[in-house]
Design a protein around this motif. Structure first.
Motif, short mmCIF file in Angstrom:
data_model
loop_
_atom_site.label_atom_id
_atom_site.label_comp_id
_atom_site.label_asym_id
_atom_site.label_seq_id
_atom_site.Cartn_x
_atom_site.Cartn_y
_atom_site.Cartn_z
N LYS A 93 23.96 -11.66 32.69
CA LYS A 93 24.78 -12.64 32.30
C LYS A 93 26.15 -12.30 31.87
CE LYS A 93 24.60 -16.62 29.05
NZ LYS A 93 24.34 -16.97 27.77
N ASN A 94 26.97 -12.91 32.08
CA ASN A 94 28.61 -12.91 31.86
C ASN A 94 28.77 -13.37 30.23
OD1 ASN A 94 31.22 -12.71 31.11
ND2 ASN A 94 31.79 -12.92 33.38
N VAL A 95 28.91 -12.37 29.35
CA VAL A 95 29.00 -12.95 27.99
C VAL A 95 30.01 -12.67 27.40
CG1 VAL A 95 26.52 -12.52 27.52
CG2 VAL A 95 27.97 -10.65 27.10
N SER A 96 31.42 -12.45 28.25
CA SER A 96 32.40 -12.08 27.99
C SER A 96 33.31 -13.14 26.73
CB SER A 96 33.67 -12.08 28.93
OG SER A 96 33.02 -11.25 29.89
N LEU A 97 32.90 -14.59 26.94
CA LEU A 97 33.29 -15.59 25.96
C LEU A 97 32.59 -15.76 24.84
CD1 LEU A 97 34.61 -18.46 28.41
CD2 LEU A 97 35.89 -16.74 27.03
N GLU A 98 31.12 -15.81 24.94
CA GLU A 98 30.27 -15.94 23.86
C GLU A 98 30.45 -14.50 22.60
OE1 GLU A 98 25.74 -16.42 24.30
OE2 GLU A 98 26.79 -16.49 26.38
N ILE A 99 30.68 -13.59 23.22
CA ILE A 99 30.89 -12.53 22.42
C ILE A 99 32.05 -12.35 21.45
CG2 ILE A 99 29.56 -10.71 23.67
CD1 ILE A 99 32.22 -9.39 24.59
N ARG A 100 32.86 -13.52 21.65
CA ARG A 100 34.15 -13.41 20.72
C ARG A 100 34.12 -14.12 19.37
NH1 ARG A 100 36.62 -9.45 21.65
NH2 ARG A 100 35.84 -8.76 23.74
N GLN A 101 32.74 -14.72 19.10
CA GLN A 101 32.76 -15.40 17.91
C GLN A 101 32.27 -14.73 16.77
OE1 GLN A 101 28.89 -17.58 18.40
NE2 GLN A 101 29.26 -17.65 20.71
N GLU A 102 32.99 -14.99 15.66
CA GLU A 102 33.18 -14.31 14.54
C GLU A 102 31.93 -13.54 14.00
OE1 GLU A 102 36.74 -15.13 13.68
OE2 GLU A 102 36.54 -13.37 12.43
N GLN A 103 30.83 -14.63 14.24
CA GLN A 103 29.49 -13.88 13.61
C GLN A 103 29.02 -13.02 14.51
OE1 GLN A 103 26.92 -16.64 15.42
NE2 GLN A 103 24.89 -16.16 14.40
N VAL A 104 29.29 -13.03 15.79
CA VAL A 104 29.18 -11.60 16.81
C VAL A 104 29.88 -10.41 16.37
CG1 VAL A 104 28.85 -10.95 19.17
CG2 VAL A 104 28.65 -13.30 18.59
N GLY A 105 31.37 -10.54 16.07
CA GLY A 105 31.93 -9.53 15.49
C GLY A 105 31.50 -8.73 14.20
N ASN A 106 30.99 -9.70 13.23
CA ASN A 106 30.38 -9.22 12.07
C ASN A 106 29.02 -8.43 12.24
OD1 ASN A 106 32.72 -9.99 10.80
ND2 ASN A 106 31.60 -12.12 10.19
N MET A 107 28.35 -8.95 13.23
CA MET A 107 26.98 -8.37 13.53
C MET A 107 27.32 -7.11 14.36
SD MET A 107 23.77 -8.48 13.21
CE MET A 107 22.27 -8.39 13.74
N ALA A 108 28.49 -6.94 15.19
CA ALA A 108 28.84 -5.72 15.83
C ALA A 108 28.89 -4.61 14.89
CB ALA A 108 29.86 -6.18 16.79
N SER A 109 29.65 -4.84 14.05
CA SER A 109 30.04 -3.85 12.94
C SER A 109 28.64 -3.30 12.35
CB SER A 109 30.92 -4.58 11.64
OG SER A 109 31.16 -3.49 10.89
N LYS A 110 27.65 -3.92 12.24
CA LYS A 110 26.37 -3.69 11.66
C LYS A 110 25.86 -2.76 12.78
CE LYS A 110 25.99 -6.79 7.92
NZ LYS A 110 26.60 -8.41 8.32
N VAL A 111 25.60 -3.30 14.26
CA VAL A 111 24.68 -2.55 15.01
C VAL A 111 25.43 -1.22 15.31
CG1 VAL A 111 23.78 -4.87 15.96
CG2 VAL A 111 25.71 -3.80 17.10
#
Ligand code: DC
Length: 221
Positions: free
Chosen positions: A80-98
């Motif tokens: 699934k193309n998630v290029s837009l969804e991943i720009r959310q603030e919440q996803v960025g903060n989680m990315a730093s943790k994962v």
């Protein structure tokens, strides 16, 4: 030829890297987008960051594909193309943790190295010059003060019609800096042979021109 751009959140890495890629005809590889896609999977599937087995299992079930459509990077998570969804603030903060998890970093390393081996790339992230592409011909450590980065992010959200809280943005940036710089594996730091560029008082055109000139001079060596 490989250009590595590392630096903290909000330093302007992706804006600069996209423009440099366009001018030089290089491929722009946004590694943060890969970590963000894994973070999205963790959020959607309630994967606990304290459960190493669940993380290993998730990594086995995640398939990330990078495709270029009209020269723009698109990220596919399990088809699934998630290029837009991943720009959310919440996803960025989680990315730093994962991104602090070894299984996650191991999963993305070969994908990143393979793209760089086959193409002229400008790749941005946190550990590109230090770890992913230690032999990159050009390495830049791009940064700006926390206040400048928060103000840029604030202006970006306002221009999209949102009403953000600048203090919250600043606190999020500080927390992300701390997490990205203090993790055990591949933390954000300037490579010994990277050029330090503080863009607090530079505009986008100046930074792009600087990196393009550097690259042209290097390829003419
Ligand atoms: O650059 P970004 O905001 O899209 O990155 C999201 C998070 O992913 C960032 O906080 C840290 C992590 N990351 C990383 O650890 N290593 C990279 N090469 C790129 C991103």
């Amino acid at each position: 030829m490989n250009i590595a751009i590392d630096g903290p959140a909000g330093a302007g890495k992706s804006t600069i890297a996209k423009l440099v890629a366009k001018e030089l005809g290089f491929l722009y590889v946004d590694t943060g987008a890969m970590y963000r896609s894994i973070a999205l999977y963790f959020i959607e599937n309630n994967v606990s960051l304290d459960d190493e087995d669940a993380i290993d299992n998730a990594c086995d079930n995640i398939n990330i594909e990078i495709k270029y459509e009209d020269g723009v990077q698109q990220v596919y998570l399990n088809g699934k193309n998630v290029s837009l969804e991943i720009r959310q603030e919440q996803v960025g903060n989680m990315a730093s943790k994962v991104a602090a998890k070894k299984a996650v970093r191991d999963k993305l390393l070969s994908l990143q190295r393979d793209i760089a081996a086959d193409n002229n790339v400008i790749m941005d992230g946190r550990d590109i010059g230090t770890f992913v592409l230690p032999n990159a011909e050009i390495k830049i450590y791009l940064t700006a003060s926390v206040k400048t980065r928060a103000k840029r992010r604030y202006d970006e959200l306002v221009s999209k019609g949102e009403s953000p809280d600048i203090n919250k943005i600043e606190a999020d940036i500080e927390q992300r800096d701390y997490q990205d710089m203090n993790r055990e594996i591949a933390p954000l730091k300037q490579a010994d042979d990277a050029i330090f560029l503080d863009t607090s008082d530079m505009n986008i055109e100046q930074v792009v021109a600087y990196i393009c000139n550097l690259t042209k001079n290097k390829s003419g060596d």
